[in-house]
Write an enzyme that holds these catalytic residues in place. Structure first.
Site, PDB file in Angstrom:
ATOM      1  N   THR A 191       0.850  -1.191   0.000  1.00  0.00           N
ATOM      2  CA  THR A 191       0.000   0.000   0.000  1.00  0.00           C
ATOM      3  C   THR A 191       0.883   1.237   0.000  1.00  0.00           C
ATOM      4  O   THR A 191       2.054   1.173   0.346  1.00  0.00           O
ATOM      5  CB  THR A 191      -0.942   0.008   1.217  1.00  0.00           C
ATOM      6  OG1 THR A 191      -0.164   0.026   2.408  1.00  0.00           O
ATOM      7  CG2 THR A 191      -1.808  -1.233   1.210  1.00  0.00           C
ATOM      8  N   VAL A 241       1.572   4.558   1.489  1.00  0.00           N
ATOM      9  CA  VAL A 241       2.501   5.152   2.456  1.00  0.00           C
ATOM     10  C   VAL A 241       3.486   4.097   2.946  1.00  0.00           C
ATOM     11  O   VAL A 241       4.677   4.364   3.153  1.00  0.00           O
ATOM     12  CB  VAL A 241       1.733   5.760   3.652  1.00  0.00           C
ATOM     13  CG1 VAL A 241       2.681   6.306   4.703  1.00  0.00           C
ATOM     14  CG2 VAL A 241       0.814   6.862   3.161  1.00  0.00           C
ATOM     15  N   CYS A 242       3.003   2.887   3.125  1.00  0.00           N
ATOM     16  CA  CYS A 242       3.851   1.799   3.602  1.00  0.00           C
ATOM     17  C   CYS A 242       5.039   1.592   2.664  1.00  0.00           C
ATOM     18  O   CYS A 242       6.188   1.501   3.106  1.00  0.00           O
ATOM     19  CB  CYS A 242       3.052   0.507   3.714  1.00  0.00           C
ATOM     20  SG  CYS A 242       1.539   0.646   4.698  1.00  0.00           S
ATOM     21  N   SER A 243       4.738   1.514   1.356  1.00  0.00           N
ATOM     22  CA  SER A 243       5.788   1.215   0.382  1.00  0.00           C
ATOM     23  C   SER A 243       6.658   2.418   0.090  1.00  0.00           C
ATOM     24  O   SER A 243       7.860   2.295  -0.102  1.00  0.00           O
ATOM     25  CB  SER A 243       5.171   0.766  -0.954  1.00  0.00           C
ATOM     26  OG  SER A 243       4.431  -0.403  -0.786  1.00  0.00           O
TER      27      SER A 243
END
Lengths: 200, 184
Positions: free
Chosen positions: A85, A87-89
């Site tokens: 996803t 922001v995570c990546s």
């Protein structure tokens, strides 16, 4: 920056707590500074190290007990809503990957990334982000780790189902020294590497 | 391609497994249940779509796998449908739909790992609701996967199940593209 860091101290669990408009529903976050992560989680809660299916087969799909991760170690651990996803990546994982040398200078033994995903997805994602050298990835596939710490979050509205908050913590010999939890899982204000480096 | 097990020319091949608690597994002659699946479209917007709207009035193959980024799914089952998509289309199949109990972000990333794919649509059944409606759940908790789907391939004609090739678990014998082409 102190105002942006939610250092949790004890608070009432009966009424729940509203922070920035986000209700913490049934109970307040269980984990806080001073919590012993290994002691706070039931025996059967473990994490699954990110791995390929073949590695899973050859290791008999073994899980990693929390004490193996935390006992006698200085660990920086961060959790995020989901592999692959935005922001995570794009922000969360890179922030830790790019600061690995600074963490090593602070004698941090391991940097751990955990999410409510299966360990095969975590593995593929970690390889895509080329982050496996710097960071150990673990899957909390049934959310039990996050639930036992009160860090779970229902992201069904985003079609993700039960997941976790976005958070980071510094844990020494199993005891939480610092805990940062975003008000909103889509935020990236307090859970990044730069913030926790100042807190170690 | 994998050598598939020898069997009679029955159109409905369902391997026996422990009965599901609520729903009997989907079978030939059933009307496929409706349900919602999600995916990221070409503009990278998250979409939810009803299965009926995708399959009504069309000949559609719906196939399911236990999990994205696991080998049999990635290396054998899915490529088979990608490679034979043109052949399937030439035999009257309008659409090929892939469903898995994964979230749409993971399905999007997994789809991207097949740049040669032109026709197979990767759809997310993140909470296993549709898999449950099909009666095809599989508990893979001991493998770190949780509730997933059995491996299967269905041929639907205007929502009616014409062919149902369902594995008892994650093995790969009857659910291949090769097998379902024989039925067309």
């Amino acid at each position: 920056m102190a105002s942006t860091i939610l250092k949790r101290t004890s608070f009432s669990s009966s009424s729940g707590l509203r922070i920035g408009g986000v209700s913490l529903r049934y109970f307040a976050t269980k984990v806080e500074a001073g919590t012993d992560i290994v002691a706070a989680t039931p025996h059967n809660v473990s994490l699954q190290k990110a791995r390929s299916w073949d590695e899973g087969v050859s290791s008999n799909f073994s899980t990693t007990p929390l004490k193996d991760i935390f006992k006698d170690k200085r660990v920086v651990i961060f959790g995020l809503p989901g592999a692959y996803t935005g922001v995570c990546s794009q922000q969360h994982v890179p922030s830790y990957k790019n600061n690995i040398d600074k963490f090593r200078a602070e004698k941090v033994d391991s940097i751990i990334c955990v999410a409510v995903n299966d360990p095969y997805v975590m593995n593929a994602w970690a390889e895509k982000l080329q982050a496996k050298d710097a960071i150990e990835f673990y899957g909390d596939f049934d959310g039990s780790f996050h639930k036992s710490l009160g860090l779970e979050k229902d992201l069904s509205a985003a079609l993700l189902g039960p997941r976790s908050q976005r958070w980071s913590a510094f844990v020494v010999d199993g005891k939480v020294k610092v805990l940062n939890v975003e008000e909103n899982p889509s935020d990236f204000k307090v859970s990044g590497a730069e913030v926790i480096l100042k807190q170690i | 391609m994998e050598r598939v097990a020898n069997r009679s020319r029955s159109r409905s091949i369902i391997k026996k497994s422990a009965p599901s608690r609520d729903m009997a597994p989907i079978a030939v002659g059933n009307v496929i249940p409706d349900g919602t699946l999600s995916y990221f479209d070409d503009k990278d917007d998250l979409q939810s779509v009803s299965v009926h709207s995708l399959a009504a009035g069309k000949k559609v193959i719906l196939f399911g796998v236990p999990g994205a980024f696991t080998p049999t799914c990635s290396l054998k089952h899915v490529p088979g449908f990608i490679e034979r998509a043109e052949e399937l289309k030439s035999k009257g199949v309008d659409d090929i739909l892939l469903v898995s109990v994964n979230d749409p972000f993971v399905m999007k990333a997994w789809a991207k790992s097949y740049p040669e794919n032109k026709h197979v649509k990767f759809l997310a059944d993140g909470l296993a609701k549709y898999t449950h409606a099909l009666g095809l759940e599989l508990d893979l908790g001991d493998k770190g996967l949780g509730t997933r789907s059995r491996r299967f391939a269905l041929l639907l004609d205007d929502l009616k199940v014409k062919v149902a090739n369902i594995e008892s678990g994650g093995e790969f014998t009857v659910s291949s593209a090769e097998e379902i082409i024989k039925a067309l």
